[in-house]
Design a protein around this motif. Sequence first.
Motif, PDB file in Angstrom:
ATOM      1  N   GLN A 242       0.525  -1.343   0.116  1.00  0.00           N
ATOM      2  CA  GLN A 242       0.106   0.368   0.346  1.00  0.00           C
ATOM      3  C   GLN A 242       1.151   1.454  -0.141  1.00  0.00           C
ATOM      4  OE1 GLN A 242      -2.571  -0.368   3.171  1.00  0.00           O
ATOM      5  NE2 GLN A 242      -3.900  -2.225   2.921  1.00  0.00           N
ATOM      6  N   GLN A 243      -0.208   2.501  -0.833  1.00  0.00           N
ATOM      7  CA  GLN A 243       0.868   3.298  -0.359  1.00  0.00           C
ATOM      8  C   GLN A 243      -0.113   4.460   0.092  1.00  0.00           C
ATOM      9  OE1 GLN A 243       3.509   5.281  -1.918  1.00  0.00           O
ATOM     10  NE2 GLN A 243       2.992   6.704  -0.176  1.00  0.00           N
ATOM     11  N   LYS A 244       0.623   4.710   1.848  1.00  0.00           N
ATOM     12  CA  LYS A 244       0.054   5.725   2.991  1.00  0.00           C
ATOM     13  C   LYS A 244       0.100   6.803   2.902  1.00  0.00           C
ATOM     14  CE  LYS A 244      -1.232   1.912   4.878  1.00  0.00           C
ATOM     15  NZ  LYS A 244      -2.287   1.527   5.558  1.00  0.00           N
ATOM     16  N   SER A 245      -1.257   7.719   2.812  1.00  0.00           N
ATOM     17  CA  SER A 245      -1.552   9.453   2.430  1.00  0.00           C
ATOM     18  C   SER A 245      -2.259   9.298   3.612  1.00  0.00           C
ATOM     19  CB  SER A 245      -2.060   9.056   1.161  1.00  0.00           C
ATOM     20  OG  SER A 245      -3.403   8.414   1.358  1.00  0.00           O
ATOM     21  N   GLU A 261      -5.448  12.645  -2.697  1.00  0.00           N
ATOM     22  CA  GLU A 261      -4.534  12.181  -1.342  1.00  0.00           C
ATOM     23  C   GLU A 261      -3.202  12.957  -1.360  1.00  0.00           C
ATOM     24  OE1 GLU A 261      -4.690   7.530  -1.523  1.00  0.00           O
ATOM     25  OE2 GLU A 261      -6.446   7.718  -2.136  1.00  0.00           O
ATOM     26  N   SER A 263       0.602  11.871  -0.530  1.00  0.00           N
ATOM     27  CA  SER A 263       1.382  10.622  -0.152  1.00  0.00           C
ATOM     28  C   SER A 263       2.392  10.450   1.102  1.00  0.00           C
ATOM     29  CB  SER A 263       2.229  10.003  -1.240  1.00  0.00           C
ATOM     30  OG  SER A 263       1.340   9.816  -2.685  1.00  0.00           O
ATOM     31  N   LYS A 265       5.454   9.271   3.385  1.00  0.00           N
ATOM     32  CA  LYS A 265       7.197   8.427   3.108  1.00  0.00           C
ATOM     33  C   LYS A 265       7.665   7.648   4.348  1.00  0.00           C
ATOM     34  CE  LYS A 265      11.385   8.352   1.117  1.00  0.00           C
ATOM     35  NZ  LYS A 265      11.026   6.794   0.491  1.00  0.00           N
ATOM     36  N   ASP A 269      10.615   2.216   5.541  1.00  0.00           N
ATOM     37  CA  ASP A 269       9.034   0.866   4.699  1.00  0.00           C
ATOM     38  C   ASP A 269       8.106  -0.507   5.825  1.00  0.00           C
ATOM     39  OD1 ASP A 269       6.724   0.556   3.076  1.00  0.00           O
ATOM     40  OD2 ASP A 269       8.263   0.652   1.333  1.00  0.00           O
TER      41      ASP A 269
END
Length: 380
Positions: A242-245, A261, A263, A265, A269
Amino acid sequence: MKLIHLSDLHLGKRVNEFSMIEDQKYILDQILTVIDEERPDGILLAGDLYDRPVPSAEAVQLFDSFLTRLAQRKLPVYAISGNHDSAERIAFGAHIMSSSGICMSPVYDGKTAKYCLTDSYGEVWIHLLPFIRPSVVRHALAGEEGTEEIRTYQEAVQAAVEHMDIDIEKRNILVAHQFAVGAVSCDSEEITVGGIDQIEVSVFRDFDYVALGHIHSPQNVGSDHIRYCGTPLKYSFSEAGQQKSVTVVELKEKGNLKVREISLKPKRDMRKLKGSYMEITSLSNYQDTNTEDYVQITLTDEEDIVDGMQKLRTIYPNLMRLEYDNRRTRENQNVAGAETVQKKSELEYFEEFFELQNNQPMNKEQRKFSEELMQKLKEV
């Protein structure tokens, strides 16, 4: 009107015995940077602020620092308690904090708090509905007709919404923490067996935007205006891809809504690696990656590597989990698959669930308490 939608901070969480505090500090700093760039009119915090009802001192200090920095920016914050929180602890000091623009949901007593913001298009009403269970709603609405018939989460949330003061001519936002039907869950969430905690999104039809918490994957449910923003960090390897945002919500005139959204970082990770021991430890395999990431490694070697965890941690110090995928493990899975279901007791299932949620097994006192409680339930 621009709002930032956040949820499920789970401050103080531990994943496979690794504390997430440093990662949470890092991501909250990054969220504040996003807030400074976006210059929103308010912040929506949709529950599970902490990871447990009695949070650690570190978690409380971190949340206090985050709220203080938001208050210093003169940003109103609208926060509710989630199923991991203690509603009473989240509500503590709410009247005092509201003078600084920090609006915490009170313990549900049949009424919900609401706050008004204004822009060039008029009023925007923000309603706060903390996480509720059927028993909580039955108690809060005791004496009213039909209250004793409330048995499901659907009925509980429906009753709570019906008791809200909503002017449908105005723009209305709901901040809530429930499991909506159709939402896709992942391993780090607390899911009720059988899905009895699920509710239909039709219950939210009178709201222009519903800022939901509880589900850790960012997603819309049913429509663009009913949304889970997801966690700011990955808390299980099922979230590795997943890409969290953070979610930015912009409202103009009633019916005109834009959601986007931004993103995030993380400091470290969460990744899955698979291959033979020689492949995983090859310099060419990891030299251009962040070896400080949290990793799950699946080795495909037919023979187990002696002291494999310790050896791999010389390269990947934050290795959380080591598994094997070979002929032996696949045969074991096939043999155990059908038989395990018949042999496990209710207590064994609960022990597995407890360990999954708390990242540690039950102690003797907890096991004894659970055993006695299950016996009482069987007698009812």
